[in-house]
Design an enzyme around this catalytic site. Structure first.
Site, short mmCIF file in Angstrom:
data_model
loop_
_atom_site.label_atom_id
_atom_site.label_comp_id
_atom_site.label_asym_id
_atom_site.label_seq_id
_atom_site.Cartn_x
_atom_site.Cartn_y
_atom_site.Cartn_z
N SER A 258 35.97 -16.91 52.69
CA SER A 258 34.31 -15.79 51.38
C SER A 258 33.26 -15.36 51.95
CB SER A 258 34.18 -16.49 50.58
OG SER A 258 33.72 -16.23 49.67
N LYS A 264 36.19 -22.18 50.27
CA LYS A 264 37.80 -21.29 50.44
C LYS A 264 38.91 -20.86 51.57
CE LYS A 264 37.36 -18.70 46.75
NZ LYS A 264 37.31 -17.07 46.14
N ASN A 266 41.35 -17.88 50.83
CA ASN A 266 41.96 -17.18 50.12
C ASN A 266 42.97 -17.14 50.20
OD1 ASN A 266 39.57 -17.13 48.02
ND2 ASN A 266 38.27 -15.82 49.79
N ARG A 297 61.68 28.46 46.30
CA ARG A 297 59.97 27.24 46.79
C ARG A 297 59.60 26.92 46.14
NH1 ARG A 297 59.70 29.72 51.82
NH2 ARG A 297 61.82 28.45 52.27
#
Lengths: 374, 374, 374, 374
Positions: A258, A264, A266, A297
């Site tokens: 983080s 943290k 994650n 086309r």
């Protein structure tokens, strides 16, 4: 994948198609072997000024006009041998097919890694009890192996589906200016066969200039695979929640930190897979919407596809590769699983669980054999 | 199709699943044959108060809880024999599969009519010259038969694709509360086989409660078919333009008028097909987005599918039926085609055209044989 | 909402438009007051055979032709006074606008309930500490009141946005057969003003037959609101997880049970909101795709909208009503919040938090005043 | 636009945000003016190795972590003054807002050119009679000026809508790690005000980390504008059909040729606008789907937005610029219009037409004044 769908790679794929076209032309007498050889030598995208090509393409409405002009200038004396029999769309569609062929191989490799990772988890944790959760509520005991077997079964299903869809979609495109093969005269069939052979592509009964459903189905098969990756990412991210902590993505230096909170960890890989899964429905919708291709086309719908495919392939690649890495090194914490199991009244794992895991693994072995023989 | 996906039909499909569940239970000793027979007799949706069921379902979060309560009340003395071994999702998913099985047959019938119509046009007009139009500009001579052969090839491609996707997606769903078949003990395998047999559905290795990719691919195959119908509708509407007037949709009393302009003949069928084709990408996107199904049962994503499928099937049915009718009775005006051909320098039709038409027709014959043997 | 977008309500809305058209015609001398009065009395949808109307509409390509025929038959002697000056699209578009006007009011009422519920939570729990979670990981302390203030701010934002978008989109549609007001002669301006007055709709500078962006923006504003509801539902469902258990949806008899597991309490309302949020992107995509409306009236794109709007409105209504109920009676468990806070190092709540909550509540008071004066 | 959303421009925008953050920090005593000045001097993206940044970002799950590391290394002695108070999302969201602010200006310039072109056509051709076409059928006489006035009105509507949506969406994002402004203590309000002032962005009541509806509405307003461009492109392409030939896109050397057919003049600009219009619904759907952002920061949904915005802005820019060019130099052929008018019974142009054109032009003048004062 990023390399394979970069602007220069797209141009190179179109040049490969021009080379195959020239070789087919040489093989049926429309141009000399010498001219075809010169085109083959000259058709290298490295030297092209891509910015200028993009500008000219925007003006012309197609990159093929300035690209053919560039190629003609690169083969002095053989100018009139370039682009015989083809129309812009033949070049662009076959170029896309060539790129997709290579891209599908990369996605399949990611899926194979995902499957092998899931299979290893299913094998190792067949008896690792945990709580099964429905509607985000603790429901019944299950095993982590059964969960992994469910992932495995979904992954292998997508592998088969992409293989099938690619075989249907990745075919030679060839029709000439209005789909009538107008300049080839009596040599048309032989020319087309040689052209397909040169690109290693099967030859359909009729040009598919305005029939895009097979490509859409290939996109949907990929979207299905990305959806599987996203669902696995969701499961991992939910099991990684601080309060649950039953698994963790494989650690790596620099991963999942983080910018403000050092503590943290994650679920970075899961986030990547989930982000990819969120994007693909819109991309597939764009391709489906582009099926409305007028007459011989399309005036807009066909052109709309060009930017969607690279986005879809990169998105798919990112999502699948992330889950391949996550499943290969997933950390599993049986003690936490046992602790959370306290939320429901414990009971023996049903006998059927082992059988379901086993059948998924058997299917997986068959899929591996099938892949080898592809 | 409207009948097959009406609310009462959806309830009836779930009741059929409860009956098959009861029969599998009776066959494996979980309940008496008498109870299963009573459930079979009682499971008729005609008498159900749908408004009340919908209210109770909204409260419960699933229609199965009030439906099971209703069914129990309808089999006095056998209450405890109802819904043994299944979970809400088993009932709802199998009910959906039963409905889709029937719905796919209807769509295939529409596609077969479309294909036969296109084949007849391809056969009749192989040499009917007209101008081929690319980017909405007159380009080169072609034949109307080649155009019809292109339609035919795309239609038959979608028929095969739906057949393949349906075979992969329309399988038995069975897992019980958390996908572990927890209440069936040693009888699980036999129970599941009988359950699948009762519903004429193949039994997968593992429940697919949260693996929705095969259903998404079926949706995409249908969307491909609707896209083909939309493209044909676009072609017809463009050729019906007052200034071009090369074809006309089949006339019928009350069709294609204007509320203010008596002289108009509107391309009503083409409009219906085009409107359907515009809607399907969004519907498929919703199903793809709903692949994000958490853990053992999703909290929202699975439930989101319920309203999408009827919309998709009705939309597809409307679009395909319209084009089946248009292609079957299309009026073709070769004189107008010849007149408009003056826009480009006339030239002989390339020899390759006849061959392409012929190969499309041959593929079509093979598809018909394949359909008969399905 | 279900009533307001049911087939009969749609027909009734179109009849209201025919009545207003007749009144404008009477006010400008195109028909007698007596005829207008007769049309006003006859224009009641109760007696119409909707199945037959649908069949005739499918054939005609528009419901207006058979509806006008029905209305003419219902006013003997005044047949030629019906539908003067309007074209099918005027009737259908204004009918849609009338329905949307009523539907928006219902959605706004749901949003107001949501906002009041969130405001009460923000007020009550400004100091209720809990763990803030980013990327599904415990991050930092926050308060439940700040979370609720974030919900509140998002809800009120959507209320303002829908109000603005509705004011821009819900205008009179009137142009006649090709948008030229061809039959009204010198009375055109006065006729249109009276017509708009009769329907309480502002009159734009020019018909918007093929300009659908304002309607798309209204759809997007609603989709934004449903997304807010879905996000709140996600938050609630995550906080209701068995391992976290910080909040619970309000209990009600019959709510949130399981067909197999008596102990479960499912986040039924959140599931409804999340399911709605998953569906709206596809529905909005369909409306955006339908902007491609050719020349003076579209051949397919306009017609595609008809089925999308009811789906969108019902979906939105379901999602918003569910969250209105959830937020109004949400059970909050501060003790559980305090327990989970142990996952991060505790610290004082930042001083800024109270200020942010207060400002959200102040904005909310302003929004309420704005709503009253609307 | 391509420059403004290129990877390096994205990095530069984030660096601008870091600079403004540092200045706000210096202004409230968190760091020295000298440090802020050093950060301001160092924050130049030119020297950054973008490939390595992308790799590190993929690992970290966010580009901000490696970017902050790079910036710290670039301000020796001031390392700890970098990124004070912000979280990754603050940097990324504000960077996006800065890019969108610039991008919106470019789109508005294209729209202004489109509007001026349409206004000139409306003025010049108010009495140029042509056939109005509904459902792709000749319907009633109208004038080309009225058609252009309809385009004008739709373009100006989108200009106003984008202006409104941008004002609502392009606000300061600032919340810190979990939206609580946790490190700023008593200086929070002043810090945030200075930060907003530095970026010229209004400050909302509360962070909008997980409230994405205003951004979605901005995307929808742009999608509406692209839809208008696509509709105009469709009209032009249809009127340019060889059989109709009422208008032509402005000629330019190299524009609209064919790689095989020298006689063709393709509606290249219209094709670009139509292709853009086909893609935007899917892109908007992706953004709407990404509203499902969990708790205090999303694990996937937020990250999914990053690739969608550049695609949307480039797509919008391409479509609007093409139509700006087409409308500015459109060739109009009144004689062809007169010829095709023979398809319907001729009649005088209704008096109302001139009034509608005039009111559209008056609205346009007001819009221009509004733009100047913006």
């Amino acid at each position: 994948m990023r390399g394979g769908f970069a602007p220069r790679a797209t141009v190179q794929a179109m040049l490969l198609v021009e080379v195959a076209l020239a070789e087919a032309g040489a093989g049926t007498g429309f141009l000399s072997d010498e001219a075809a050889a010169a085109i083959g030598r000259a058709a290298r995208a490295e030297g092209i000024d891509l910015d200028r090509l993009a500008e000219d393409a925007a003006l012309a409405g197609t990159p093929v006009i300035p690209l053919v002009a560039w190629l003609r200038a690169a083969v002095p004396g053989h100018e009139t041998s370039v682009h015989i029999g083809g129309t812009s769309q033949d070049i662009i569609d076959n170029g896309l097919v060539v790129q997709l062929n290579a891209g599908v191989k990369l996605l399949q490799a990611d899926l194979a890694r995902m499957a092998n990772g899931a299979a290893a988890l299913a094998r190792a944790h067949g008896a690792t009890k945990m709580v099964g959760r429905t509607l985000l509520q603790a429901a019944m005991p299950t095993t982590f192996g059964l969960k992994a077997a469910g992932w495995l079964s979904a992954i292998d299903d997508s592998r088969g589906a992409i293989r099938h869809a690619a075989a249907e979609a990745l075919r030679l495109q060839f029709g000439g200016a209005a789909g009538t093969l107008d300049v080839l005269g009596p040599h048309a069939v032989r020319f087309v066969e040689k052209f397909g052979f040169g690109l290693s592509l099967p030859v359909p009964a009729i040009p598919w200039h305005t029939s895009r459903a097979p490509l859409c189905r290939l996109a949907a098969a990929m979207a299905g695979a990305v959806g599987v990756a996203g669902k696995i990412g969701t499961d991992i991210a939910l099991m990684m929640q601080s309060e649950i902590a039953e698994v963790a993505e494989p650690a790596a230096p620099g991963r999942g930190g983080s910018s403000t909170m050092a503590h943290k960890r994650n679920p970075t890989l899961s986030i990547a897979a989930r982000a990819a899964a969120l994007r693909v429905p819109g991309l597939v919708a764009s391709l489906l919407a582009a099926q409305d291709q007028e007459l011989e086309r399309a005036a807009g719908a066909w052109q709309a596809e060009a930017a969607v495919w690279p986005a879809l392939m990169l998105c798919a690649s990112g999502g699948l590769a992330a889950m391949a890495e996550a499943l290969t090194g997933l950390e599993v914490f049986p003690a936490a699983m046992a602790r959370n199991l306290g939320l429901v009244s414990d009971s023996a794992i049903p006998a059927a669980v082992a059988g379901m895991i086993e059948r998924s693994l058997e299917d997986h072995e068959r899929m591996k054999v099938g892949s080898d023989n592809k």
